[in-house]
Write an enzyme that holds these catalytic residues in place. Structure first.
Site, mmCIF file in Angstrom:
data_model
loop_
_atom_site.group_PDB
_atom_site.id
_atom_site.type_symbol
_atom_site.label_atom_id
_atom_site.label_comp_id
_atom_site.label_asym_id
_atom_site.label_seq_id
_atom_site.Cartn_x
_atom_site.Cartn_y
_atom_site.Cartn_z
ATOM 1 N N HIS A 1 -53.104 90.854 -52.761
ATOM 2 C CA HIS A 1 -52.714 90.269 -51.461
ATOM 3 C C HIS A 1 -51.419 90.891 -50.933
ATOM 4 O O HIS A 1 -50.569 90.196 -50.367
ATOM 5 C CB HIS A 1 -52.571 88.747 -51.567
ATOM 6 C CG HIS A 1 -53.859 88.049 -51.895
ATOM 7 N ND1 HIS A 1 -54.778 87.705 -50.936
ATOM 8 C CD2 HIS A 1 -54.393 87.655 -53.076
ATOM 9 C CE1 HIS A 1 -55.824 87.116 -51.509
ATOM 10 N NE2 HIS A 1 -55.614 87.080 -52.810
ATOM 11 N N ASN B 1 -58.571 81.083 -49.837
ATOM 12 C CA ASN B 1 -59.147 82.273 -49.225
ATOM 13 C C ASN B 1 -59.979 81.873 -48.017
ATOM 14 O O ASN B 1 -60.161 80.676 -47.748
ATOM 15 C CB ASN B 1 -60.040 83.008 -50.231
ATOM 16 C CG ASN B 1 -59.243 83.777 -51.282
ATOM 17 O OD1 ASN B 1 -58.214 84.366 -50.980
ATOM 18 N ND2 ASN B 1 -59.712 83.760 -52.506
#
Ligand code: NDP
Length: 499
Positions: free
Chosen positions: A55, A127
């Site tokens: 990420h 997510n």
């Protein structure tokens, strides 16, 4: 024009010349005593911190969570009571790409939220998908290695990805979402967010419920095809940053409808699937989503690095009324996310302004690098228990005991686990055009992987639905016809894939 402030060194001393280095004669050399020059170059050398291992590429904004629904019978969390308005920060991201990666890539999008509640920070680190590729944190580093660069070629490796996925049937659900339209969103205003893990709610009476959190985009879903995305990346690598920043800057504040699914504690023993398995959803028909409010992003960061890059989200941050669950992936992330921030930002990362709670903080942690937060106003109470009125625990916040059973062992999480029904339910939701795009996206993502890996994966698709495996095989043949260098499965590779 207002008087301009005088520039200073970082120690506050005024600076006479910020254009010319101090040199012996006009041509130099420079003098070591030019501390102003040395400080400037040394600071520049330290402008980067380690990027997140996963990420790394992210986009974010400030906002507010407004609660309108009443779920007080399930949770006592102040942040979730009707009428509550809680300031927050959101950070979205891709998973695999490095800090400079293009935004318009097929990848899961991180959806990390930090709510500054009156009872401490509550982080939901989810997510844009309700499930994940693996269900045991022991497999998480292996999975991430397959998404990152090959040690020798320094390139991303479709072989590694499909080898791992084809040997890990629990990944099928998430792979299907990733390769569907929603795997390549145009930006983050047009995605859903999911807390993904199962958490618990605790009410005033001390009763426990299991809960899943959903954030449904109120902008609608928008995605790109691979071809459209390739054009976008040719034009700009920052499409998501541009979209989010511009929308907020022009007053088009993105909103998400916030929903929870709630399961009575003892139902967890009755569902045909493990409700703590991160590769599974709770079907809406069984546990209907309940609307509880709206999340809105309405303010851009003034300093991207300070407010977005240094923002540190961890599923370990919960507040009274919200608890954990036996979800093994959640258990692993409770450790690894906070630990990642200690490494990336430093021991006292939670004292940084963007991470600091907006409620009083009283702990006995002490020294270490960058210990910059204010001194304890009661310096005699620097250990606990003490006789000097230092902060103490509050027994009223104790969670009810959680009943667990079983022998300590390394249980095979694949044994008897149905990895096919839920991807099948999703596949059956797709219309014909969506299915064709799914097949084509998978065929393209496979690149020139070895034929036995391709066939092993297709056999998993067959078990989801015969049309799924057949569709991918046809799409692969189309690709092979265009590029004969990609080897086709032979009788031998088919036999190997069966072993
Ligand atoms: P429902 O028909 O009640 O729900 C289907 C869900 O699928 C909706 O939330 C919808 O999201 C979402 N969806 C639609 N298209 C896609 C896509 N291309 N990729 C990912 N999600 C999509 O059925 P069930 O609850 O019985 O679930 C059936 C299947 O739907 C599951 O197996 C799972 O794969 C998927 N799903 C289920 C969710 C859940 O929490 N139950 C959540 C998300 C997906 P939206 O409302 O935004 O259109």
């Amino acid at each position: 024009m207002a008087d301009k402030p005088t520039m200073t060194t970082s120690a506050g001393a005024p600076i006479a010349d910020n254009q010319n280095s101090l040199s012996a004669g006009p041509r130099g050399p420079l003098l070591l005593q030019d501390y102003q020059l040395i400080e400037k170059l040394a600071h520049q050398n330290r402008e980067r911190i380690p990027e997140r291992v996963v990420h790394a590429k992210g986009w974010g904004a400030h906002g507010v969570l407004r609660i309108t629904g009443d779920i007080s019978k399930f949770t006592k969390a102040k942040v979730l009571q009707p009428g509550a308005e809680t300031p927050m920060i959101a950070r979205f991201s891709t998973v695999a790409g490095e800090l400079g990666a293009a935004d318009a890539e097929r990848d899961v999008r991180g959806f990390a939220l930090k709510f500054y509640t009156p009872e401490g920070n509550w982080d939901l680190v989810g997510n844009n998908t309700p499930v994940f590729f693996v269900r045991d944190p022991l497999k998480f580093p292996d999975f991430i290695h397959t998404q990152k660069r090959h040690p020798r070629t320094n390139l991303r490796s479709p072989t590694a990805m499909w080898d791992f996925w084809s040997l890990s049937p629990e990944s099928l659900h998430q792979v299907t979402i990733l390769m569907s339209d929603r795997g390549l969103p145009t930006d983050v205003r047009h995605i859903n967010g999911y807390g993904s893990h199962t958490y618990s709610f605790l009410n005033e009476a001390g009763e426990r419920f299991w809960v899943k959190f959903h954030f449904k985009t109120m902008q609608g879903h928008r995605h790109w095809t691979n071809e459209e995305a390739a054009n976008v990346v040719g034009r700009t690598r920052e499409s998501t940053q541009e979209d989010l920043f511009e929308a907020i800057e022009t007053g088009h504040f993105p909103q998400w409808k916030v929903q929870v699914q709630i399961m009575p504690e003892l139902d967890a023993e009755k569902t045909p699937y493990n409700p703590f398995d991160l590769t599974k959803v709770w079907p809406h028909a069984d546990y209907p989503p309940i609307d509880i409010g709206v999340m809105e992003l309405n303010r851009n960061a003034d300093n991207y690095f300070a407010e977005i890059e240094q923002a540190a989200f961890s599923p370990s941050n919960i507040v009274p009324g919200i608890g954990f669950s036996p979800d093994k992936m959640l258990q692993g992330r409770i450790f690894s996310y906070a630990d990642a921030h200690r490494y990336r930002l430093g021991t006292h990362y939670e004292a940084l302004p963007i991470n600091a709670p907006k409620c009083p903080v009283h702990h006995y942690h002490k020294d270490g690098a960058m210990r910059f937060f204010p001194n304890n106003p009661n310096p005699a109470a620097y250990y606990e228990p003490n006789s000097f009125n230092g902060p103490v625990q509050d027994e009223r916040l104790r969670e009810p005991p959680l009943r667990i059973s079983g022998d300590a062992d390394r249980y095979d999480h694949r044994e008897g686990n149905d990895d096919f029904s839920q991807p099948r339910a999703l596949f059956n939701l797709f219309d014909d055009a969506q299915k064709q795009r799914l097949f084509a996206n998978i065929a393209a993502a496979m690149g020139d992987i070895p034929a036995e890996i391709e066939e092993r994966q297709c056999k998993l698709f067959d078990q989801v639905h015969p049309d799924y495996g057949a569709g991918v095989r046809v799409a692969r043949t189309t690709i092979r016809n265009r590029n004969p260098a990609i080897s086709a499965p032979t009788d031998q590779t088919l036999a190997d894939a069966s072993n």
